[in-house]
Design a protein around this motif. Structure first.
Motif, PDB file in Angstrom:
ATOM      1  N   LEU A 220      -6.850   7.619  -3.854  1.00  0.00           N
ATOM      2  CA  LEU A 220      -6.723   6.357  -3.115  1.00  0.00           C
ATOM      3  C   LEU A 220      -7.786   6.202  -2.023  1.00  0.00           C
ATOM      4  O   LEU A 220      -7.802   5.177  -1.328  1.00  0.00           O
ATOM      5  CB  LEU A 220      -5.331   6.263  -2.488  1.00  0.00           C
ATOM      6  CG  LEU A 220      -4.157   6.183  -3.470  1.00  0.00           C
ATOM      7  CD1 LEU A 220      -2.827   6.249  -2.729  1.00  0.00           C
ATOM      8  CD2 LEU A 220      -4.245   4.911  -4.301  1.00  0.00           C
ATOM      9  N   PHE A 221      -8.623   7.237  -1.859  1.00  0.00           N
ATOM     10  CA  PHE A 221      -9.677   7.212  -0.832  1.00  0.00           C
ATOM     11  C   PHE A 221      -9.098   7.031   0.569  1.00  0.00           C
ATOM     12  O   PHE A 221      -9.573   6.222   1.366  1.00  0.00           O
ATOM     13  CB  PHE A 221     -10.705   6.111  -1.133  1.00  0.00           C
ATOM     14  CG  PHE A 221     -11.402   6.264  -2.449  1.00  0.00           C
ATOM     15  CD1 PHE A 221     -12.431   7.187  -2.614  1.00  0.00           C
ATOM     16  CD2 PHE A 221     -11.006   5.511  -3.544  1.00  0.00           C
ATOM     17  CE1 PHE A 221     -13.059   7.338  -3.835  1.00  0.00           C
ATOM     18  CE2 PHE A 221     -11.632   5.651  -4.770  1.00  0.00           C
ATOM     19  CZ  PHE A 221     -12.663   6.566  -4.920  1.00  0.00           C
ATOM     20  N   ILE A 222      -8.030   7.775   0.828  1.00  0.00           N
ATOM     21  CA  ILE A 222      -7.427   7.784   2.157  1.00  0.00           C
ATOM     22  C   ILE A 222      -7.231   9.230   2.578  1.00  0.00           C
ATOM     23  O   ILE A 222      -7.389  10.157   1.774  1.00  0.00           O
ATOM     24  CB  ILE A 222      -6.080   7.028   2.182  1.00  0.00           C
ATOM     25  CG1 ILE A 222      -5.077   7.654   1.208  1.00  0.00           C
ATOM     26  CG2 ILE A 222      -6.280   5.551   1.891  1.00  0.00           C
ATOM     27  CD1 ILE A 222      -3.709   6.989   1.204  1.00  0.00           C
ATOM     28  N   ALA A 223      -6.903   9.440   3.848  1.00  0.00           N
ATOM     29  CA  ALA A 223      -6.692  10.794   4.347  1.00  0.00           C
ATOM     30  C   ALA A 223      -5.327  11.315   3.889  1.00  0.00           C
ATOM     31  O   ALA A 223      -4.376  10.546   3.728  1.00  0.00           O
ATOM     32  CB  ALA A 223      -6.767  10.817   5.872  1.00  0.00           C
ATOM     33  N   GLN A 224      -5.244  12.628   3.724  1.00  0.00           N
ATOM     34  CA  GLN A 224      -3.982  13.212   3.273  1.00  0.00           C
ATOM     35  C   GLN A 224      -2.837  12.959   4.256  1.00  0.00           C
ATOM     36  O   GLN A 224      -1.714  12.669   3.818  1.00  0.00           O
ATOM     37  CB  GLN A 224      -4.151  14.713   3.026  1.00  0.00           C
ATOM     38  CG  GLN A 224      -2.900  15.374   2.453  1.00  0.00           C
ATOM     39  CD  GLN A 224      -3.144  16.804   2.008  1.00  0.00           C
ATOM     40  OE1 GLN A 224      -4.263  17.180   1.670  1.00  0.00           O
ATOM     41  NE2 GLN A 224      -2.097  17.609   2.017  1.00  0.00           N
TER      42      GLN A 224
ATOM     43  N   THR B 262      -2.337  10.362   5.884  1.00  0.00           N
ATOM     44  CA  THR B 262      -1.897   8.987   5.635  1.00  0.00           C
ATOM     45  C   THR B 262      -0.932   8.938   4.461  1.00  0.00           C
ATOM     46  O   THR B 262       0.045   8.178   4.472  1.00  0.00           O
ATOM     47  CB  THR B 262      -3.111   8.078   5.360  1.00  0.00           C
ATOM     48  OG1 THR B 262      -4.022   8.151   6.460  1.00  0.00           O
ATOM     49  CG2 THR B 262      -2.686   6.640   5.154  1.00  0.00           C
ATOM     50  N   VAL B 263      -1.204   9.752   3.434  1.00  0.00           N
ATOM     51  CA  VAL B 263      -0.282   9.824   2.299  1.00  0.00           C
ATOM     52  C   VAL B 263       1.089  10.282   2.774  1.00  0.00           C
ATOM     53  O   VAL B 263       2.114   9.684   2.443  1.00  0.00           O
ATOM     54  CB  VAL B 263      -0.831  10.780   1.218  1.00  0.00           C
ATOM     55  CG1 VAL B 263       0.206  10.993   0.113  1.00  0.00           C
ATOM     56  CG2 VAL B 263      -2.130  10.255   0.638  1.00  0.00           C
TER      57      VAL B 263
ATOM     58  N   ARG C  60       0.830  -1.202   0.000  1.00  0.00           N
ATOM     59  CA  ARG C  60       0.000   0.000   0.000  1.00  0.00           C
ATOM     60  C   ARG C  60       0.865   1.253   0.000  1.00  0.00           C
ATOM     61  O   ARG C  60       0.501   2.275  -0.594  1.00  0.00           O
ATOM     62  CB  ARG C  60      -0.937  -0.005   1.219  1.00  0.00           C
ATOM     63  CG  ARG C  60      -2.000  -1.099   1.186  1.00  0.00           C
ATOM     64  CD  ARG C  60      -2.781  -1.106   2.481  1.00  0.00           C
ATOM     65  NE  ARG C  60      -1.899  -1.372   3.620  1.00  0.00           N
ATOM     66  CZ  ARG C  60      -2.306  -1.348   4.894  1.00  0.00           C
ATOM     67  NH1 ARG C  60      -3.568  -1.038   5.172  1.00  0.00           N
ATOM     68  NH2 ARG C  60      -1.456  -1.611   5.872  1.00  0.00           N
TER      69      ARG C  60
ATOM     70  N   ALA D   3      -4.460  11.485  -2.114  1.00  0.00           N
ATOM     71  CA  ALA D   3      -5.391  10.997  -1.094  1.00  0.00           C
ATOM     72  C   ALA D   3      -6.776  10.767  -1.676  1.00  0.00           C
ATOM     73  O   ALA D   3      -7.431   9.752  -1.391  1.00  0.00           O
ATOM     74  CB  ALA D   3      -5.452  11.997   0.062  1.00  0.00           C
TER      75      ALA D   3
ATOM     76  N   HIS E 272       2.822   7.537   4.675  1.00  0.00           N
ATOM     77  CA  HIS E 272       3.333   6.474   3.808  1.00  0.00           C
ATOM     78  C   HIS E 272       4.644   6.892   3.149  1.00  0.00           C
ATOM     79  O   HIS E 272       5.604   6.103   3.081  1.00  0.00           O
ATOM     80  CB  HIS E 272       2.296   6.144   2.730  1.00  0.00           C
ATOM     81  CG  HIS E 272       1.168   5.298   3.231  1.00  0.00           C
ATOM     82  ND1 HIS E 272       0.144   4.860   2.410  1.00  0.00           N
ATOM     83  CD2 HIS E 272       0.893   4.798   4.464  1.00  0.00           C
ATOM     84  CE1 HIS E 272      -0.709   4.143   3.127  1.00  0.00           C
ATOM     85  NE2 HIS E 272      -0.268   4.086   4.369  1.00  0.00           N
TER      86      HIS E 272
ATOM     87  N   THR F 104       0.934   4.173  -2.827  1.00  0.00           N
ATOM     88  CA  THR F 104       0.835   5.595  -2.515  1.00  0.00           C
ATOM     89  C   THR F 104       1.945   6.375  -3.198  1.00  0.00           C
ATOM     90  O   THR F 104       1.721   7.447  -3.765  1.00  0.00           O
ATOM     91  CB  THR F 104       0.904   5.812  -0.994  1.00  0.00           C
ATOM     92  OG1 THR F 104      -0.174   5.110  -0.372  1.00  0.00           O
ATOM     93  CG2 THR F 104       0.796   7.287  -0.655  1.00  0.00           C
TER      94      THR F 104
END
Length: 301
Positions: free
Chosen positions: A25-29, A31-32, A4, A22, A35, A8
């Motif tokens: 990928l449908f995730i929070a910024q 989290t980017v 993952r 973000a 990663h 990213t």
């Protein structure tokens, strides 16, 4: 390494913007950002330069990107292979097919093949005929079904079938019982839509010019778009009959005879590598040979 995190990184390299990454990928910024920091820590080098709201790959990031992309592609290929195995497929066949063949003879061919070899997972890649030789030569597909003889070396081209080229004009809501219009008047009174099919247009245009005909042309490089333009009354064209069979049957097009003008033949070719074929490709070739004997060798390079 967490795949993952690699994903990213690859998406961030594409957008050069963590917010867009973000969203994609449908995730929070945050989290980017996490990663990327984890990946940079593991590699021991910075992959992005931060410039305000945007990011840009460092030289190290540019160097690592193709490796990350290849790792993800390998993982995806492995997952697809495992899924195919779970579904009962034991082998694969990858085919590159021109759009015209895909819409005409390919369905019947695939029906014959899957009936005889249900355990084979077939992947069909629609490609312009100009691309098919490259795809076969590079090993990206097992064989190609093309509307032209490829120019690449180390490929054999076998003639499958020929297809008459016809002059197609729109019906325009007229009386199908009325006398057919004169083909030369239709040609000179409309745009001629050209180069929608490889192989015959240059010679055909020369033959038309040699008759002293005056007409305007417009290049439309795809058969489907050409057919749409004809339906909309935007022009006329010379097309393989197999490509307009439905339109002729439904009386949307008229096929006009061209007295004094000898029209060419379009052709379909099997393209294979001279260095050898997979077992699944050989199976397809056997079926082609049974349906379209004798598959003469047109060109070997």
């Amino acid at each position: 390494m967490d795949l993952r995190i690699l994903q990213t990184f690859v998406v961030a390299a594409k957008f050069e913007n963590f917010r867009q990454t973000a969203e994609a990928l449908f995730i929070a910024q945050p989290t980017v950002t996490q990663h990327i920091r984890l990946l940079e820590k593991e590699l021991g080098i910075e992959l992005f330069d931060r410039v305000g709201k945007f990011v840009k790959l460092t030289p190290a990031g540019k160097r690592f990107l193709p490796h990350a992309t290849a790792l993800l592609a390998g993982w995806q290929a492995g997952m697809e292979d495992l899924l195919a195995w779970q579904q009962g497929y034991s082998e694969n066949l990858h085919i590159a097919v021109s759009p015209v063949i895909a819409r005409s003879s390919l369905p019947g061919l695939i029906r014959h093949y899957t009936k005889r070899y249900p355990e084979v997972d077939i992947s069909i890649r629609i490609a312009d005929s100009l691309e098919i030789g490259r795809l076969v030569q590079s090993g990206q597909v097992d064989l190609g079904l093309s509307r032209m003889v490829p120019g690449e070396f180390q490929l054999d081209a076998h003639l499958i079938q020929t297809d008459p080229v016809v002059f197609a004009v729109p019906l325009n809501g007229g009386d199908i019982e009325a006398p057919l219009p004169d083909w030369e008047q239709e040609l000179t009174g409309n745009l001629l839509l050209t180069h929608n099919h490889p192989g015959y247009w240059d010679d055909l245009l020369l033959a038309l010019r040699q008759r002293g005909l005056s007409f305007r042309t417009m290049t439309v490089t795809h058969v489907d778009i050409t057919k749409r333009f004809i339906e909309e009354g935007l022009g006329v064209s010379f097309l393989p009959r197999s490509a307009i069979g439905r339109e002729l049957f439904e009386n949307r097009f008229i096929e006009l005879e061209t007295p004094g003008l000898v029209l060419p033949q379009a052709a379909s070719y099997l393209v294979v590598s001279k260095t050898g074929c997979s077992q699944t490709a050989k199976q397809m070739i056997e079926i082609l040979a049974s349906l379209y004997p004798p598959l003469p060798l047109i060109r070997s390079m």
